[in-house]
Design a protein around this motif. Structure first.
Motif, PDB file in Angstrom:
ATOM      1  N   ASN A 101      -0.822  -4.778   3.349  1.00 57.41           N
ATOM      2  CA  ASN A 101      -1.523  -3.586   3.820  1.00 57.41           C
ATOM      3  C   ASN A 101      -0.874  -3.084   5.101  1.00 57.41           C
ATOM      4  O   ASN A 101      -0.561  -3.884   5.994  1.00 57.41           O
ATOM      5  N   GLY A 102      -0.765  -1.765   5.224  1.00 53.61           N
ATOM      6  CA  GLY A 102      -0.221  -1.210   6.455  1.00 53.61           C
ATOM      7  C   GLY A 102      -1.185  -1.369   7.624  1.00 53.61           C
ATOM      8  O   GLY A 102      -0.779  -1.734   8.720  1.00 53.61           O
ATOM      9  N   CYS A 103      -2.453  -1.089   7.389  1.00 53.43           N
ATOM     10  CA  CYS A 103      -3.408  -1.105   8.499  1.00 53.43           C
ATOM     11  C   CYS A 103      -4.738  -1.697   8.051  1.00 53.43           C
ATOM     12  O   CYS A 103      -4.894  -2.116   6.904  1.00 53.43           O
ATOM     13  N   VAL A 127       3.637   1.826   9.416  1.00 45.17           N
ATOM     14  CA  VAL A 127       3.235   0.496   8.938  1.00 45.17           C
ATOM     15  C   VAL A 127       3.246   0.404   7.404  1.00 45.17           C
ATOM     16  O   VAL A 127       3.600  -0.637   6.834  1.00 45.17           O
ATOM     17  N   GLY A 128       2.878   1.507   6.742  1.00 46.23           N
ATOM     18  CA  GLY A 128       2.913   1.524   5.276  1.00 46.23           C
ATOM     19  C   GLY A 128       4.336   1.472   4.755  1.00 46.23           C
ATOM     20  O   GLY A 128       4.633   0.800   3.758  1.00 46.23           O
ATOM     21  N   GLY A 166       1.630   3.157   2.373  1.00 44.68           N
ATOM     22  CA  GLY A 166       1.007   4.218   3.165  1.00 44.68           C
ATOM     23  C   GLY A 166       2.008   5.106   3.877  1.00 44.68           C
ATOM     24  O   GLY A 166       3.123   4.684   4.203  1.00 44.68           O
ATOM     25  N   CYS A 179       0.836  -1.219   0.000  1.00 39.21           N
ATOM     26  CA  CYS A 179       0.000   0.000   0.000  1.00 39.21           C
ATOM     27  C   CYS A 179       0.859   1.253   0.000  1.00 39.21           C
ATOM     28  O   CYS A 179       0.411   2.301  -0.445  1.00 39.21           O
ATOM     29  N   LYS A 225       0.447   1.165  14.617  1.00 37.29           N
ATOM     30  CA  LYS A 225       0.506   2.235  13.608  1.00 37.29           C
ATOM     31  C   LYS A 225       0.804   3.560  14.296  1.00 37.29           C
ATOM     32  O   LYS A 225       0.124   3.952  15.234  1.00 37.29           O
ATOM     33  N   ASN A 259      -7.407  -0.540   7.170  1.00 36.67           N
ATOM     34  CA  ASN A 259      -8.094   0.050   6.004  1.00 36.67           C
ATOM     35  C   ASN A 259      -7.933  -0.832   4.759  1.00 36.67           C
ATOM     36  O   ASN A 259      -8.728  -0.740   3.831  1.00 36.67           O
ATOM     37  N   ARG A 260      -6.906  -1.642   4.727  1.00 36.54           N
ATOM     38  CA  ARG A 260      -6.687  -2.630   3.655  1.00 36.54           C
ATOM     39  C   ARG A 260      -6.716  -1.992   2.253  1.00 36.54           C
ATOM     40  O   ARG A 260      -7.338  -2.513   1.326  1.00 36.54           O
ATOM     41  N   CYS A 261      -6.039  -0.869   2.095  1.00 42.28           N
ATOM     42  CA  CYS A 261      -6.123  -0.143   0.818  1.00 42.28           C
ATOM     43  C   CYS A 261      -5.606  -0.976  -0.353  1.00 42.28           C
ATOM     44  O   CYS A 261      -6.228  -0.986  -1.427  1.00 42.28           O
TER      45      CYS A 261
HETATM   46  S1  SF4 Z   1      -3.741   0.392   4.341  1.00 46.17           S
HETATM   47 FE1  SF4 Z   1      -3.455   1.918   5.993  1.00 46.17          FE
HETATM   48  S2  SF4 Z   1      -1.272   2.460   5.870  1.00 46.17           S
HETATM   49 FE2  SF4 Z   1      -1.819   1.495   3.903  1.00 46.17          FE
HETATM   50  S3  SF4 Z   1      -2.401   3.226   2.526  1.00 46.17           S
HETATM   51 FE3  SF4 Z   1      -4.273   2.448   3.511  1.00 46.17          FE
HETATM   52  S4  SF4 Z   1      -4.561   3.790   5.305  1.00 46.17           S
HETATM   53 FE4  SF4 Z   1      -2.424   4.008   4.659  1.00 46.17          FE
END
Ligand code: SF4
Length: 134
Positions: free
Chosen positions: A80-82, A34-35, A30, A28, A110, A84-86
């Motif tokens: 994914n960092g967090c 974490v990103g 981010g 991700c 995070k 939100n699972r972007c």
């Molecule tokens: S998953 Fe979390 S850390 Fe990664 S881009 Fe989305 S909001 Fe940012």
């Protein structure tokens, strides 16, 4: 991973030509610890020969070659960092399979910083290698 020292550059095979035989790694990237740990995990797995980091943003942008890479990949490893699972949402929206996904904030709190530790990168990489059987 950045270095101020000049050293030999390792040229990688193109993602499209290697996807079929590669575990493609999608991060991700981010803007939190974490990103950025996820970003460096992508680099580490690539340099270890466990996978090949590719451009997640290009999948989100609908880039045809990148959609094809995601389609052809031996495995899609989505980082994914967090919660939100972007990166996973990018894949879900694009209709591409996710063979393995991880949420780094389950293992690392995070924090709004871009300062990260290689120890965290290595520790979570080991978890991914084991769980995704890379
Ligand atoms: S998953 Fe979390 S850390 Fe990664 S881009 Fe989305 S909001 Fe940012």
């Amino acid at each position: 991973m950045q270095s101020e020292e000049k050293k030999d550059i390792r040229i990688l095979k193109g993602c499209l030509e290697s996807a079929e035989n590669e575990n493609m790694v999608w991060v991700c990237d981010g803007a939190a610890n974490v990103g950025q740990v996820g970003h460096d995990i992508g680099i580490l797995l690539t340099n270890m020969g466990k996978g090949r980091m590719c451009c997640t943003t290009a999948v989100a942008a609908g880039s045809k070659p990148h959609l094809e890479i995601a389609e052809k990949a031996k495995k899609n490893i989505v980082i994914n960092g967090c919660a939100n699972r972007c990166a996973s949402k990018v894949f879900e929206k694009a209709g591409k399979k996710i063979d393995y996904e991880i949420i780094i904030s389950k293992y690392l709190q995070k924090v709004p910083t871009l300062d990260i530790y290689m120890g965290d990168v290595k520790k979570i990489s080991e978890i991914i290698i084991k769980e995704a059987q890379l």
